[in-house]
Design a protein around this motif. Structure first.
Motif, mmCIF file in Angstrom:
data_model
loop_
_atom_site.group_PDB
_atom_site.id
_atom_site.type_symbol
_atom_site.label_atom_id
_atom_site.label_comp_id
_atom_site.label_asym_id
_atom_site.label_seq_id
_atom_site.Cartn_x
_atom_site.Cartn_y
_atom_site.Cartn_z
ATOM 1 N N VAL A 1 0.856 -1.192 0.000
ATOM 2 C CA VAL A 1 0.000 0.000 0.000
ATOM 3 C C VAL A 1 0.888 1.236 0.000
ATOM 4 O O VAL A 1 1.846 1.316 0.788
ATOM 5 N N PRO A 2 0.634 2.205 -0.892
ATOM 6 C CA PRO A 2 1.468 3.414 -0.912
ATOM 7 C C PRO A 2 1.534 4.075 0.470
ATOM 8 O O PRO A 2 0.517 4.251 1.145
ATOM 9 N N GLY A 3 2.738 4.371 0.877
ATOM 10 C CA GLY A 3 2.943 4.979 2.187
ATOM 11 C C GLY A 3 3.163 3.995 3.313
ATOM 12 O O GLY A 3 3.501 4.406 4.429
ATOM 13 N N ARG A 4 2.947 2.732 3.045
ATOM 14 C CA ARG A 4 3.153 1.716 4.084
ATOM 15 C C ARG A 4 4.632 1.586 4.392
ATOM 16 O O ARG A 4 5.464 1.491 3.496
ATOM 17 N N ARG A 5 4.959 1.560 5.665
ATOM 18 C CA ARG A 5 6.344 1.391 6.084
ATOM 19 C C ARG A 5 6.577 -0.040 6.544
ATOM 20 O O ARG A 5 5.694 -0.667 7.134
ATOM 21 N N PHE A 6 7.762 -0.529 6.274
ATOM 22 C CA PHE A 6 8.105 -1.894 6.652
ATOM 23 C C PHE A 6 9.616 -1.968 6.874
ATOM 24 O O PHE A 6 10.385 -1.179 6.301
ATOM 25 N N PRO A 7 10.070 -2.897 7.720
ATOM 26 C CA PRO A 7 11.517 -3.028 7.991
ATOM 27 C C PRO A 7 12.226 -3.671 6.813
ATOM 28 O O PRO A 7 11.674 -4.528 6.122
ATOM 29 N N LEU A 8 13.469 -3.251 6.615
ATOM 30 C CA LEU A 8 14.260 -3.757 5.495
ATOM 31 C C LEU A 8 15.717 -3.861 5.926
ATOM 32 O O LEU A 8 16.261 -2.921 6.507
ATOM 33 N N TRP A 9 16.333 -4.980 5.621
ATOM 34 C CA TRP A 9 17.751 -5.172 5.923
ATOM 35 C C TRP A 9 18.593 -4.714 4.738
ATOM 36 O O TRP A 9 18.310 -5.069 3.596
ATOM 37 N N THR A 10 19.634 -3.933 5.029
ATOM 38 C CA THR A 10 20.553 -3.459 3.991
ATOM 39 C C THR A 10 21.992 -3.655 4.463
ATOM 40 O O THR A 10 22.248 -3.884 5.650
ATOM 41 N N ASP A 11 22.922 -3.538 3.502
ATOM 42 C CA ASP A 11 24.332 -3.587 3.873
ATOM 43 C C ASP A 11 24.835 -2.175 4.156
ATOM 44 O O ASP A 11 24.052 -1.222 4.239
ATOM 45 N N ASP A 12 26.127 -2.023 4.316
ATOM 46 C CA ASP A 12 26.684 -0.716 4.659
ATOM 47 C C ASP A 12 26.443 0.331 3.580
ATOM 48 O O ASP A 12 26.413 1.531 3.869
ATOM 49 N N ARG A 13 26.267 -0.101 2.333
ATOM 50 C CA ARG A 13 26.082 0.822 1.221
ATOM 51 C C ARG A 13 24.619 1.022 0.870
ATOM 52 O O ARG A 13 24.299 1.654 -0.134
ATOM 53 N N GLY A 14 23.724 0.479 1.691
ATOM 54 C CA GLY A 14 22.301 0.675 1.464
ATOM 55 C C GLY A 14 21.666 -0.323 0.524
ATOM 56 O O GLY A 14 20.481 -0.200 0.205
#
Length: 208
Positions: free
Chosen positions: A127-140
């Motif tokens: 859904v537009p605007g929905r926030r959720f957790p995301l795993w990234t590395d040091d460079r995003g």
């Protein structure tokens, strides 16, 4: 036949090579000792190989887990499209479409504070605007969840069990190879004995 009789019969079949018998051949005793040696090696080498492999794998996996926890970051991403993005190809896209996951366009803030936009696998419709957790590395860049110690221990245990089974299988294979060689030589001796006996059949001085 009761249980006691069956047990005695089984014991006699297993130990006949050890008992004095005019029909017992030297190779029969040798086969028995090979079986005992193989059993001892399985009981010793198998667990030892499993312990060493499991310990080594656990140390490597724990180091990997520590490195992943140091270089992977949990950030908050926001969905930009409500429907899965079309026209994306590749194996990762096919994997993302299973189990209710879709690849949506999202934006997130990198660990260095910059903003990044890309396709993200997300369960359900974004859904537009929905926030959720995301795993990234040091460079995003998108990364998987870092390995935890429990997962490392499970993988190390599996590696140790596999090494123990492999060592036991190798010992068993070696035992079978040695027994095959012994049996082959035994048959060769029989063939030579029959060949010598056949040369004397029908001769008056051979007693036949």
């Amino acid at each position: 036949m009761n249980a006691t009789s069956r047990t005695r019969s089984w014991a006699r079949r297993c130990t006949w090579r050890w008992r004095p018998n005019p029909l017992r051949r030297p190779t029969d005793v040798l086969e028995s000792w090979i079986g005992v040696a193989a059993l001892v090696l399985m009981l010793v080498v198998g667990p030892l190989a499993g312990l060493l492999a499991g310990s080594s794998a656990h140390a490597v996996l724990r180091q990997t887990a520590r490195e992943q926890r140091s270089h992977r970051h949990l950030v908050s991403a926001v969905a930009l499209h409500a429907q899965p993005v079309k026209g994306v190809t590749g194996d990762r896209e096919g994997a993302a479409g299973r189990d209710g996951y879709h690849r949506i366009l999202a934006r997130w803030t990198c660990p260095d504070g910059s903003s990044r936009t890309g396709l993200v696998p997300l369960r359900g419709v974004g859904v537009p605007g929905r926030r959720f957790p995301l795993w990234t590395d040091d460079r995003g860049r998108i990364a998987g969840r870092p390995m935890d110690d429990a997962t490392a221990a499970v993988h190390a245990s599996l590696a140790g069990a596999g090494a123990a089974a492999g060592a036991a299988g190798a010992v068993q294979g070696l035992r079978r190879l040695v027994l095959w060689r012994i049996t082959r030589r035994r048959y060769e001796r029989w063939d030579r004995a029959w060949e010598r006996a056949g040369q004397t059949w029908g001769r008056a001085d051979a007693g036949s």
